[in-house]
Every structure is written in structure tokens, then in C-alpha cells.
Enzyme design. Sequence first.
Site, PDB file in Angstrom:
ATOM      1  N   LYS A  84      -5.004  50.714  24.223  1.00 43.19           N
ATOM      2  CA  LYS A  84      -5.202  49.612  25.164  1.00 43.19           C
ATOM      3  C   LYS A  84      -3.993  49.432  26.075  1.00 43.19           C
ATOM      4  O   LYS A  84      -2.850  49.477  25.624  1.00 43.19           O
ATOM      5  CB  LYS A  84      -5.409  48.296  24.397  1.00 43.19           C
ATOM      6  CG  LYS A  84      -6.731  48.199  23.635  1.00 43.19           C
ATOM      7  CD  LYS A  84      -6.851  46.825  22.988  1.00 43.19           C
ATOM      8  CE  LYS A  84      -7.969  46.754  21.963  1.00 43.19           C
ATOM      9  NZ  LYS A  84      -9.310  46.763  22.563  1.00 43.19           N
ATOM     10  N   GLY A 156     -11.363  39.525  17.455  1.00 42.30           N
ATOM     11  CA  GLY A 156     -10.532  38.980  16.384  1.00 42.30           C
ATOM     12  C   GLY A 156     -11.117  37.767  15.700  1.00 42.30           C
ATOM     13  O   GLY A 156     -10.398  37.018  15.037  1.00 42.30           O
ATOM     14  N   GLY A 238     -13.189  45.976  15.538  1.00 39.21           N
ATOM     15  CA  GLY A 238     -11.745  45.756  15.629  1.00 39.21           C
ATOM     16  C   GLY A 238     -11.199  45.331  14.292  1.00 39.21           C
ATOM     17  O   GLY A 238     -10.990  46.130  13.381  1.00 39.21           O
ATOM     18  N   SER A 239     -11.014  44.028  14.146  1.00 36.84           N
ATOM     19  CA  SER A 239     -10.398  43.494  12.930  1.00 36.84           C
ATOM     20  C   SER A 239     -11.331  43.589  11.733  1.00 36.84           C
ATOM     21  O   SER A 239     -10.889  43.504  10.590  1.00 36.84           O
ATOM     22  CB  SER A 239     -10.026  42.026  13.178  1.00 36.84           C
ATOM     23  OG  SER A 239      -9.479  41.886  14.480  1.00 36.84           O
TER      24      SER A 239
END
Lengths: 297, 192
Positions: A84, A156, A238-239
Site C-alpha cells: 500500500k 479493520g 485484512g485483519s
Amino acid sequence: MSDTPITGTARVKTGLAEMLKGGVIMDVVTPEQAKIAEDAGAVAVMALERVPADIRAAGGVARMADPTIVEAIVGSVSIPVMAKCRIGHFVEAQVLQSLGVDYIDESEVLTPADEEHHVDKWRFTVPFVCGARNLGEALRRISEGAAMIRTKGEPGTGNVVEAVRHMRTMLEEIGWVAGVREDQLFSVAKDLQAPYELVKWVHEHGTLPVVNFSAGGIATPADAALMMQLGCDGVFVGSGIFKSGDPAKRAKAIVEATTHYNDPDIIARVSRDLGEPMVGINISDIPDAERMQERGW
Amino acid sequence: MRVGVLALQGAFREHVLMFEALGAATVTVRLPGQMEGLDGMVIPGGESTAIAKLMRTYGFYEAIRERHSAGMAVWGTCAGAILMAREIGDALPDQEPLGLMEISVRRNAYGRQVDSFETPLDIRHLGDRFPGVFIRAPLIERVGSDVEVFAEHDGRIVAAREHALLATTFHPELTGDTRVHRFFMEEVIAAS
């Protein structure tokens, strides 16, 4: 086409995204996590210094990862590696291209570096993926050279509600553009704040001109299959994986649920005994200023 | 004619659209039982590691070998060409090829994504100026004596055929040029 091989063409940029379809792209922060992701069947990894949940918790300015981390992850797996850069930070993008990453995510998860301009992505050989909440935002990014789109969701959080909202919005708007009369397209382009030529393309084809993944809040196999059934081409997690109790098992389960998204028996089987999922956040508990999805113009 | 496209992951929809444009009945294959009655099947481009793991989990290795022995032609593009091979030069420890075709391949032979490229190809029997799209492409390093080399680029083998098996390291499904798809239907499947 000349007879000399040409790199960095639109077709090889969008083509890599085509090869990722039906797959899961996983956020990782160490080479060990990257290996776990690859072993679980990830189609690519996103090399980060922190996953979005930790970026959210840490606060402050979030930037491109340290090149040492990116290089270590690039060297640890054979699948494509993404990384990113901040919105508008074309020098971070130049650095990531020089490090040999396979895709750059110009991402709202990091703190924007420019509140007016995104990166001019046509100037790069490496392809870019960008976030979008609706069709106009997606077409603006594509006009800047994005070769892949992901709906944003709210990163997130482990809460899929915003990912659903953005995917539904995108597909409803595509359906609307496909259905209007051709002489309405000028007005549609004005309303969407998107280039007329791209609006016309969507009208004619009934789809985005690039691959569209879902991202931001996917935490379970059923979440991934939900997004696939809604109509995305693949998912970013993601998380949701490395903030859970048993990352290797959960990662493999999400991969299988993404392939077999229309088969509830398989989704049921792979969803068993995955351990603790990441702790989620309700979107209404996040102050407006901390909502990452609002970033990008 | 029924043509299947392995749809575990990757660019399977593009192959389906090409075969449908040529009038074939197509089947997307996610479970081994769905290969029943297929005259030919494509293993598409995608991530070879991800496809291989899903193939193992869902019992595709034996099933594809059995279907091929029973007459199903197979065409692998890019990742698919890797999986069809007898040998993967730089395989990951648990990355087993199907071993259908007497070729040896090397993954990501041209480098990373910034090295992905387009170039026109001369393909034997199919004519020239075929749009070659190479994306993190593998390389066919060696071929067996029954394997016919169909196309080379820069002295490297990029397309090969062995009876009812076809391997291409590039992506005809991304081009709109149906010559290789037509060849698979009219020649390779016919040979099985």
C-alpha cells in the site's frame, strides 16, 4: 502491437487482476505470515507494517511499510505481493515499484498524502488497485489508471456491513447506467462525476471495465461467500485472518468458501471449529473522522 | 461438444465466453463429478499454488488423470500449463504437478509483474501475429519426444502439444482472438 515485447500495457495490468479472480488476497506483516497465507491458498498477499485493525488502534499518521518488510515478504513467497501507498503519494508508489511489488494499493487505510489528487497511475509499469464506494469513484480511479477496483468497506472492523453497502451500491449503479437511454449518458456522467467514455463503456457492457474485489470487514468464510454471491470477483481479507485465534485454519476456510461460494454444505463444513474470530467494531461506534472509507476523492 | 473449464480460481469466465462464442456447450467445474461427459477441459490461468491446493483438497488429481485416460482432452494456460507438466522445475515442497504431459516448466520465468509483456507470436498451424499476453508467465524448459512445439518466443517454448494435451504459457482467453480455442475444439479434442 509492435514486434518488440511491451511491458506495462493495460492488458497485462488488468490481466493480472483477472488471474486473481475467485481468490483471496490476505494482509500480512511478516514473511512467516506470508508463508501461512500462501500455504492456505491465498492468490496474493498484501505486505504491510500493521494490519488495519492495528493502524486504527495506533492512530497517528499511517504510511507505506518499511522497505525491509516489503522486501522480506517479496522474497518469502512465490505468489504476487501487493503493498500500500498513501493516496496521492506518488513517491511511495515509485519506491514500491522499485522494490518489485506486483500490485500497488493506493489505499485509504493509510493517511492520505493529497486531499485533491490521486496518483497518476498511467505513469507506472506496475498496476494499481484502488478503493471505491460507488460507481463514480470507481470510474474516476480507472480514468487515473487503476487496473483493478476493490469496494472499500470499513477496514479493520471485522464488520462486513459497509462492504455489503458498497458492493450493492456499485452493482445497483451499474445496472442503472446499463438501463438508461444512450442520450442520457452525458447527464449520467455529470451526476457520477465520471468520464463520459467510461460511463458509455459501462452502459454497453453492463459491468466495470476492470476486476472488482470486495474488501473491508470480511472476517469469516460466510462473509467471503456473501460478497461473492453479491457479485464481486474475489476478496481481500485484512485483519480478519491474523487477528483471529487460528489464522492458518481460518485462511484455508475462507479460500474454500470463496471458491465454493454457492455451496452452503461446503461453507458449513469449513466454518466449523475455526477458533475465535477477530473482535469486531460496530460502525456507529467509530467517530466520523476515523472512518477510512471517507478518504479518497 | 462439451467443454469444461476448471473454475476453482483464476480467469475461467474468459475461457467460457470464448468457447460459447464458438458454439460449444460449456461447464464450469468446481467439483470432480462435474467433469462427467466432458470432451475436453481447460485448466485456466490463475495462481498455480492456490489452484493446486484446492485441487488436492477436492480430489481433482486422480479424477483428472482418470478422465484424461478415458479420453478427455486437457488444455492448460499459464498456471494450467504448470499443473499439467511432468515436472515443475522450482516447485514448492507440496506443489505436485498432474504429470499429464511430458514437459518440464519453470514458474515466474520472466520475473515479476513489471516484466509481464505482450508480443505477437507465430503459432504453427494457426498463423502469425497471434496476440501473446504473458503475465508472470512460466516457461516450458524441456519437452518429451512426442511433444510438438507450437510456438516459441525469443528462443523459449511458449506453446506445445502432445496428442490430446495442449499447453500455452500465454493467455489467448484475454485477447478476443479465438484461433487457439478453435484449434483445441477442432484438433486437440478430436485427437482424444
